[in-house]
Design an enzyme around this catalytic site. Structure first.
Site, PDB file in Angstrom:
ATOM      1  N   ASP A   1       0.818  -1.205   0.000  1.00  0.00           N
ATOM      2  CA  ASP A   1       0.000   0.000   0.000  1.00  0.00           C
ATOM      3  C   ASP A   1       0.856   1.261   0.000  1.00  0.00           C
ATOM      4  O   ASP A   1       0.436   2.301  -0.516  1.00  0.00           O
ATOM      5  CB  ASP A   1      -0.917   0.002   1.222  1.00  0.00           C
ATOM      6  N   GLY A   2       2.058   1.187   0.575  1.00  0.00           N
ATOM      7  CA  GLY A   2       2.949   2.344   0.562  1.00  0.00           C
ATOM      8  C   GLY A   2       3.339   2.754  -0.846  1.00  0.00           C
ATOM      9  O   GLY A   2       3.499   3.948  -1.127  1.00  0.00           O
TER      10      GLY A   2
ATOM     11  N   ASN B   1      -4.655   8.522   2.324  1.00  0.00           N
ATOM     12  CA  ASN B   1      -5.056   7.867   3.567  1.00  0.00           C
ATOM     13  C   ASN B   1      -5.597   8.853   4.588  1.00  0.00           C
ATOM     14  O   ASN B   1      -6.785   8.881   4.857  1.00  0.00           O
ATOM     15  CB  ASN B   1      -3.885   7.077   4.164  1.00  0.00           C
TER      16      ASN B   1
ATOM     17  N   ASP C   1      -4.315  13.419  22.454  1.00  0.00           N
ATOM     18  CA  ASP C   1      -3.062  13.256  21.720  1.00  0.00           C
ATOM     19  C   ASP C   1      -3.137  13.823  20.315  1.00  0.00           C
ATOM     20  O   ASP C   1      -2.103  14.101  19.703  1.00  0.00           O
ATOM     21  CB  ASP C   1      -2.676  11.777  21.645  1.00  0.00           C
TER      22      ASP C   1
END
Length: 475
Positions: free
Chosen positions: A239-240, A318, A348
């Site tokens: 996917d990268g 993404n 966070d």
């Protein structure tokens, strides 16, 4: 207050622009619907979907009409093609390349005709999945939909693809060997022009001079014009690698064929062992595709003169993540949706994700898995300081504004698909909206089956040991 006033003014301008754009799309739809009704009586049942809006020139139309009157046409296909060219249904475009002396750049002054294709809706279970359906009807002021959720998008080539861009995962001997084999096959058996990255071309030339026909680019400016030269993108990796392919195209993106050669495969359905069979099917068409939406993000600094004084937009496939970085203080963010205040984020950080990215960072933070063709924006907090702060799924047409207030104890940091990290100081804002250019990825079967198979195999979704056969039963 000054920053909020800027935000409200920008929202008002965006709303006016959106209303004008909606009116234009309604006008185009009514023209297309009238054509569909006319074609229905002639036995045509395909419903084209506009993939890329083409500019329309009235002077060009007048000259074309004069030419068409002087040269009469007796075939219905030619009439349909002329109509589609004017209304942006087909991707007809003749491109002029530039000439160079070596093979390292694109060839010049050669007229190349880019491959043509069109998209149409289909439903599973009926003949060829290609019957005509109305998507939205504005008749008599009523808006209706016809089984939109059951439709699969198909791509049909109108002319043969001629140029393919191959992108590979680095530092892998198996990927390098497969790339060499695939390039030979595409050139000698399919007679296709092959483009690769400069790094890959250098590696190929080290294997031998037989790869001299492979083309690449030398300057970053040439990447901006890749979409005008490439008919198909093949990715060899996980996917990268698909994320990297999407990042190269800042605007329209050709169809992507992702081969699974990485550790994650939510967007890579094809197996490399049968690449010849898969590519034969894809080059022949028609094929099922998934239109993966992207987010368009840009940062507005506090010292900006106005809302148009922004940094260069960034497209993400993404997610965009806003976190506290190395600071020990909680992230404090104000969130606006169009002209409405949503909430203050204390925790966070925050994730704004596409539905394609729902199985990535958003899922790890507690967000839901969403089918990639569902048009929406996921709003997922990261470790919020309130147990009632649950994730949201917002419609795709909204514009989100994430503001760092002046009373924040620390700065925030934004990262886009895990890269291009930017610091957000007090008064800075991040604007996110749905980009007009999706990432069309080829499906092995169809988008739904590929998605369900990926979460079962990649995440082992709901995999558990079966109950014992000899346990208690109802009497």
């Amino acid at each position: 207050m000054r920053t909020v006033a800027k935000a409200l003014r920008r929202v008002a301008e965006d709303k006016a622009f959106a209303q004008a754009e909606a009116a234009e799309w309604k006008r185009k739809y009514e023209i297309e619907r009238a054509r569909n009704l006319q074609m229905k009586h002639k036995g045509h049942y395909l419903c084209p979907v506009i993939f890329r809006d083409c500019s329309y020139d009235s002077e060009k139309e007048n000259s074309e009409n004069t030419k068409n009157q002087s040269i009469p046409s007796n075939t219905e296909n030619e009439q349909e093609e002329r109509w589609c060219q004017k209304n942006g249904i087909y991707t007809h475009e003749i491109l002029e390349d530039e000439d160079v002396d070596s093979h390292t750049k694109f060839s010049k002054k050669t007229s190349t005709k880019k491959a043509l294709f069109k998209l149409y809706w289909g439903c599973n279970g009926e003949k060829n999945g290609q019957h005509k359906r109305d998507i939205v009807s504005f008749e008599r002021g009523n808006i209706t939909t016809a089984e939109r959720s059951s439709k699969q998008i198909f791509l049909k080539w109108e002319s043969r693809p001629r140029t393919v861009l191959i992108l590979t995962k680095p530092n892998s001997n198996y990927v390098r060997a497969l790339c060499s084999e695939m390039i030979r096959w595409l050139k000698h058996h399919k007679n296709m022009n092959v483009l690769v990255e400069p790094r890959v071309r250098t590696e190929l030339l080290m294997e031998g001079p037989e790869f001299g026909f492979v083309r690449t680019w030398e300057h970053e400016d040439e990447i901006k014009h890749l979409h005008t030269k490439v008919d198909l993108v093949v990715t060899l990796g996980g996917d990268g690698t698909v994320l990297w392919a999407a990042s190269l195209f800042k605007g329209p993106l050709p169809p992507v064929v992702p081969f699974s050669l990485g550790s994650l495969g939510f967007m890579t359905p094809f197996q490399s062992e049968n690449y010849k069979e898969y590519l034969d099917t894809i080059l022949e068409g028609p094929i099922s595709i998934t239109l993966r939406h992207r987010l368009q993000c840009h940062v507005i600094r506090d010292h900006a003169k106005d809302e148009l004084d922004t940094e260069e937009p960034i497209l993400v496939l993404n997610e965009v993540t806003i976190d506290r970085g190395i600071s020990s203080f909680l992230t404090y963010l104000e969130c606006y949706c169009d002209n409405s205040f949503v909430t203050c984020v204390q925790g966070d950080g925050l994730i704004l994700s596409t539905t394609s990215g729902s199985t990535a960072y958003s899922l790890a933070a507690g967000g839901s898995m969403v089918h990639p063709q569902v048009p929406g924006i996921l709003f997922t907090p990261i470790c919020p300081h309130s147990l009632s702060f649950r994730p949201l799924i917002l419609p795709e047409y909204v514009t989100l504004r994430i503001q760092v207030p002046f009373n924040s104890r620390g700065h925030a940091w934004a990262s886009f698909d895990g890269k291009n990290r930017k610091e957000l100081a007090a008064g800075d804002a991040l604007i996110c909206s749905m980009a007009p250019w999706p990432v069309p990825t080829a499906c092995m079967e169809d988008s739904t089956r590929d998605f369900l198979r990926s979460i079962r195999e990649g995440l082992h979704w709901n995999v558990r040991k079966s109950q014992s056969f000899d346990g208690p039963r109802d009497s």
